[in-house]
Design a protein around this motif. Structure first.
Motif, PDB file in Angstrom:
ATOM      1  N   MET A  36       0.822  -1.202   0.000  1.00 15.70           N
ATOM      2  CA  MET A  36       0.000   0.000   0.000  1.00 15.70           C
ATOM      3  C   MET A  36       0.860   1.257   0.000  1.00 15.70           C
ATOM      4  O   MET A  36       0.484   2.275  -0.594  1.00 15.70           O
ATOM      5  CB  MET A  36      -0.922   0.022   1.219  1.00 15.70           C
ATOM      6  CG  MET A  36      -1.825   1.231   1.286  1.00 15.70           C
ATOM      7  SD  MET A  36      -2.838   1.283   2.759  1.00 15.70           S
ATOM      8  CE  MET A  36      -3.902  -0.117   2.459  1.00 15.70           C
ATOM      9  N   ASP A  37       2.026   1.208   0.638  1.00 15.32           N
ATOM     10  CA  ASP A  37       2.916   2.373   0.683  1.00 15.32           C
ATOM     11  C   ASP A  37       3.191   2.900  -0.725  1.00 15.32           C
ATOM     12  O   ASP A  37       3.146   4.105  -0.985  1.00 15.32           O
ATOM     13  CB  ASP A  37       4.262   2.015   1.328  1.00 15.32           C
ATOM     14  CG  ASP A  37       4.128   1.362   2.684  1.00 15.32           C
ATOM     15  OD1 ASP A  37       3.091   0.733   2.939  1.00 15.32           O
ATOM     16  OD2 ASP A  37       5.063   1.467   3.473  1.00 15.32           O
ATOM     17  N   ALA A  38       3.501   1.967  -1.640  1.00 12.86           N
ATOM     18  CA  ALA A  38       3.814   2.351  -3.016  1.00 12.86           C
ATOM     19  C   ALA A  38       2.613   2.976  -3.705  1.00 12.86           C
ATOM     20  O   ALA A  38       2.735   3.979  -4.411  1.00 12.86           O
ATOM     21  CB  ALA A  38       4.292   1.125  -3.799  1.00 12.86           C
ATOM     22  N   VAL A  39       1.445   2.382  -3.489  1.00 20.84           N
ATOM     23  CA  VAL A  39       0.221   2.912  -4.105  1.00 20.84           C
ATOM     24  C   VAL A  39      -0.068   4.315  -3.590  1.00 20.84           C
ATOM     25  O   VAL A  39      -0.378   5.231  -4.363  1.00 20.84           O
ATOM     26  CB  VAL A  39      -0.973   1.981  -3.824  1.00 20.84           C
ATOM     27  CG1 VAL A  39      -2.272   2.579  -4.374  1.00 20.84           C
ATOM     28  CG2 VAL A  39      -0.732   0.599  -4.427  1.00 20.84           C
ATOM     29  N   LEU A  40       0.056   4.516  -2.283  1.00 27.69           N
ATOM     30  CA  LEU A  40      -0.229   5.826  -1.697  1.00 27.69           C
ATOM     31  C   LEU A  40       0.737   6.881  -2.230  1.00 27.69           C
ATOM     32  O   LEU A  40       0.329   7.998  -2.555  1.00 27.69           O
ATOM     33  CB  LEU A  40      -0.137   5.756  -0.172  1.00 27.69           C
ATOM     34  CG  LEU A  40      -1.168   4.878   0.533  1.00 27.69           C
ATOM     35  CD1 LEU A  40      -0.992   4.968   2.041  1.00 27.69           C
ATOM     36  CD2 LEU A  40      -2.593   5.234   0.150  1.00 27.69           C
ATOM     37  N   LEU A  41       2.020   6.537  -2.316  1.00 26.87           N
ATOM     38  CA  LEU A  41       2.994   7.512  -2.812  1.00 26.87           C
ATOM     39  C   LEU A  41       2.738   7.844  -4.276  1.00 26.87           C
ATOM     40  O   LEU A  41       2.795   9.022  -4.671  1.00 26.87           O
ATOM     41  CB  LEU A  41       4.416   6.975  -2.640  1.00 26.87           C
ATOM     42  CG  LEU A  41       5.528   7.896  -3.140  1.00 26.87           C
ATOM     43  CD1 LEU A  41       5.505   9.249  -2.420  1.00 26.87           C
ATOM     44  CD2 LEU A  41       6.895   7.225  -2.980  1.00 26.87           C
ATOM     45  N   ALA A  42       2.440   6.843  -5.078  1.00 25.42           N
ATOM     46  CA  ALA A  42       2.187   7.076  -6.508  1.00 25.42           C
ATOM     47  C   ALA A  42       0.963   7.959  -6.727  1.00 25.42           C
ATOM     48  O   ALA A  42       0.886   8.674  -7.729  1.00 25.42           O
ATOM     49  CB  ALA A  42       2.004   5.740  -7.225  1.00 25.42           C
ATOM     50  N   ARG A  43       0.019   7.948  -5.804  1.00 29.62           N
ATOM     51  CA  ARG A  43      -1.173   8.787  -5.913  1.00 29.62           C
ATOM     52  C   ARG A  43      -0.993  10.148  -5.261  1.00 29.62           C
ATOM     53  O   ARG A  43      -1.656  11.112  -5.633  1.00 29.62           O
ATOM     54  CB  ARG A  43      -2.377   8.079  -5.263  1.00 29.62           C
ATOM     55  CG  ARG A  43      -2.752   6.760  -5.899  1.00 29.62           C
ATOM     56  CD  ARG A  43      -3.082   6.917  -7.356  1.00 29.62           C
ATOM     57  NE  ARG A  43      -3.537   5.681  -7.948  1.00 29.62           N
ATOM     58  CZ  ARG A  43      -3.683   5.480  -9.254  1.00 29.62           C
ATOM     59  NH1 ARG A  43      -3.364   6.439 -10.106  1.00 29.62           N
ATOM     60  NH2 ARG A  43      -4.109   4.334  -9.720  1.00 29.62           N
ATOM     61  N   PHE A  44      -0.092  10.240  -4.280  1.00 30.33           N
ATOM     62  CA  PHE A  44       0.121  11.496  -3.540  1.00 30.33           C
ATOM     63  C   PHE A  44       1.044  12.458  -4.286  1.00 30.33           C
ATOM     64  O   PHE A  44       0.838  13.679  -4.278  1.00 30.33           O
ATOM     65  CB  PHE A  44       0.722  11.167  -2.173  1.00 30.33           C
ATOM     66  CG  PHE A  44       1.171  12.362  -1.369  1.00 30.33           C
ATOM     67  CD1 PHE A  44       0.264  13.129  -0.659  1.00 30.33           C
ATOM     68  CD2 PHE A  44       2.514  12.708  -1.313  1.00 30.33           C
ATOM     69  CE1 PHE A  44       0.683  14.232   0.087  1.00 30.33           C
ATOM     70  CE2 PHE A  44       2.949  13.803  -0.573  1.00 30.33           C
ATOM     71  CZ  PHE A  44       2.023  14.564   0.128  1.00 30.33           C
ATOM     72  N   ALA A  45       2.078  11.943  -4.909  1.00 31.63           N
ATOM     73  CA  ALA A  45       3.099  12.786  -5.537  1.00 31.63           C
ATOM     74  C   ALA A  45       2.497  13.686  -6.611  1.00 31.63           C
ATOM     75  O   ALA A  45       1.569  13.303  -7.318  1.00 31.63           O
ATOM     76  CB  ALA A  45       4.189  11.903  -6.143  1.00 31.63           C
ATOM     77  N   SER A  46       3.050  14.887  -6.742  1.00 36.67           N
ATOM     78  CA  SER A  46       2.584  15.865  -7.742  1.00 36.67           C
ATOM     79  C   SER A  46       3.212  15.534  -9.096  1.00 36.67           C
ATOM     80  O   SER A  46       4.223  16.120  -9.490  1.00 36.67           O
ATOM     81  CB  SER A  46       2.957  17.289  -7.313  1.00 36.67           C
ATOM     82  OG  SER A  46       2.338  17.618  -6.090  1.00 36.67           O
ATOM     83  N   VAL A  47       2.628  14.600  -9.798  1.00 38.46           N
ATOM     84  CA  VAL A  47       3.183  14.140 -11.073  1.00 38.46           C
ATOM     85  C   VAL A  47       2.974  15.211 -12.138  1.00 38.46           C
ATOM     86  O   VAL A  47       1.845  15.659 -12.357  1.00 38.46           O
ATOM     87  CB  VAL A  47       2.517  12.823 -11.508  1.00 38.46           C
ATOM     88  CG1 VAL A  47       3.110  12.333 -12.829  1.00 38.46           C
ATOM     89  CG2 VAL A  47       2.684  11.756 -10.425  1.00 38.46           C
ATOM     90  N   PRO A  48       4.034  15.649 -12.809  1.00 40.38           N
ATOM     91  CA  PRO A  48       3.890  16.698 -13.826  1.00 40.38           C
ATOM     92  C   PRO A  48       3.226  16.157 -15.089  1.00 40.38           C
ATOM     93  O   PRO A  48       3.359  14.969 -15.415  1.00 40.38           O
ATOM     94  CB  PRO A  48       5.328  17.117 -14.109  1.00 40.38           C
ATOM     95  CG  PRO A  48       6.133  15.890 -13.817  1.00 40.38           C
ATOM     96  CD  PRO A  48       5.432  15.205 -12.668  1.00 40.38           C
ATOM     97  N   LYS A  49       2.550  17.046 -15.801  1.00 36.81           N
ATOM     98  CA  LYS A  49       1.946  16.637 -17.065  1.00 36.81           C
ATOM     99  C   LYS A  49       3.018  16.218 -18.054  1.00 36.81           C
ATOM    100  O   LYS A  49       2.865  15.245 -18.794  1.00 36.81           O
ATOM    101  CB  LYS A  49       1.112  17.785 -17.647  1.00 36.81           C
ATOM    102  CG  LYS A  49       0.409  17.419 -18.934  1.00 36.81           C
ATOM    103  CD  LYS A  49      -0.444  18.574 -19.447  1.00 36.81           C
ATOM    104  CE  LYS A  49      -1.119  18.199 -20.761  1.00 36.81           C
ATOM    105  NZ  LYS A  49      -1.952  19.314 -21.295  1.00 36.81           N
ATOM    106  N   ARG A  50       4.124  16.987 -18.084  1.00 37.30           N
ATOM    107  CA  ARG A  50       5.269  16.647 -18.913  1.00 37.30           C
ATOM    108  C   ARG A  50       6.508  16.651 -18.021  1.00 37.30           C
ATOM    109  O   ARG A  50       6.407  16.905 -16.842  1.00 37.30           O
ATOM    110  CB  ARG A  50       5.517  17.625 -20.060  1.00 37.30           C
ATOM    111  CG  ARG A  50       4.356  18.265 -20.635  1.00 37.30           C
ATOM    112  CD  ARG A  50       4.651  19.102 -21.872  1.00 37.30           C
ATOM    113  NE  ARG A  50       3.505  19.153 -22.733  1.00 37.30           N
ATOM    114  CZ  ARG A  50       2.437  19.889 -22.490  1.00 37.30           C
ATOM    115  NH1 ARG A  50       2.405  20.644 -21.412  1.00 37.30           N
ATOM    116  NH2 ARG A  50       1.406  19.854 -23.294  1.00 37.30           N
TER     117      ARG A  50
END
Length: 255
Positions: A36-50
């Motif tokens: 779950m740690d990985a899932v939470l981080l992948a959803r929390f991080a501010s992923v840039p459009k580019r």
């Protein structure tokens, strides 16, 4: 996206559902299974459009795989020191038809600046080893010991190298034990990363938090925003509504 199925599986490996966008992931109970740690981080991080994103200590590649579903154009790199996990992560990229968007690298995070160069990334994520090398009993498996204890990589290494790899204004997002929060904030500031967003994760509403999601900006101005808590289990062993949406409803973000 239709996953590519013709990738080799080795002893004790299986293909699981990544529970988002029909993605699949190769795992092994002998080496590594995403949590779950990985899932939470992948959803929390501010992923840039580019731009360019690096996942340090990528394991079997779950975090960059999930993050590709949140942005149409960003490119991803992952770095993993363990050969077996690197190989698994590389096959997971192929399995999901993402070789044009994700590149996996076999190497030590401490050498990442030599590999990539200074100031190359818009976002860096990391689900690092949580426990100091001297704490607790090491797992019998070398793979699990390295993943869980700071044997080959310390929290300071993660933040120091992350600061060198980030562009000015780039972001570092971590998931870690909440008991290490003061260490994380102190080290971020020591290496020029200003903590900007934080969220505590509680197993149940009556319990203490056991995880923290935190993101800082290289060269950012002081101002930390603390988001509402995430309480994992409600009504006994049932995931809270937010996690049910993530796992079963394809919610895009925890931000």
């Amino acid at each position: 996206m239709e996953p590519v199925i013709n990738v080799p599986l080795y002893d004790a490996e299986r293909i699981d559902d990544l529970l988002t966008h029909e993605m699949k992931i190769i795992q092994s109970h002998e080496v590594f299974c995403f949590s779950m740690d990985a899932v939470l981080l992948a959803r929390f991080a501010s992923v840039p459009k580019r731009g360019r994103v690096l996942d340090m200590c990528t394991g079997n590649g779950a975090i960059p795989l999930i993050m590709t579903t949140r942005t149409p154009e960003a490119r991803f790199d992952g770095i993993e020191i363990q050969q077996r996990l690197f190989d698994m992560a590389s096959r997971n990229v192929t399995l999901n038809g993402l070789t044009e968007r994700i590149e996996m690298h076999h190497g030590d995070v401490k050498d990442a600046v030599s590999l990539f160069g200074h100031g190359k990334f818009d976002l860096i994520t990391c689900n690092p080893p949580y426990m100091p090398a001297t704490s607790g009993e090491k797992n019998v498996s070398e793979h699990f010991a390295i993943a869980r204890h700071e044997i080959l990589l310390s929290l300071e290494d993660v933040i120091r190298v992350g600061s060198q790899l980030l562009k000015n204004g780039g972001k570092l997002a971590l998931v870690h034990r909440s008991t290490r929060l003061i260490d994380i904030i102190s080290l971020m500031r020591q290496y020029g990363i200003e903590p900007k967003r934080m969220r505590l994760v509680y197993p149940r509403k009556e319990a203490e938090p056991n995880m923290v999601l935190i993101e800082g900006i290289r060269g950012g101005k002081p101002e930390l925003r603390i988001q509402p808590p995430l309480i994992v289990y409600e009504n006994g062993e049932e995931y809270c509504e937010e996690l049910q949406e993530i796992y079963f409803g394809r919610r895009d973000s925890l931000a």
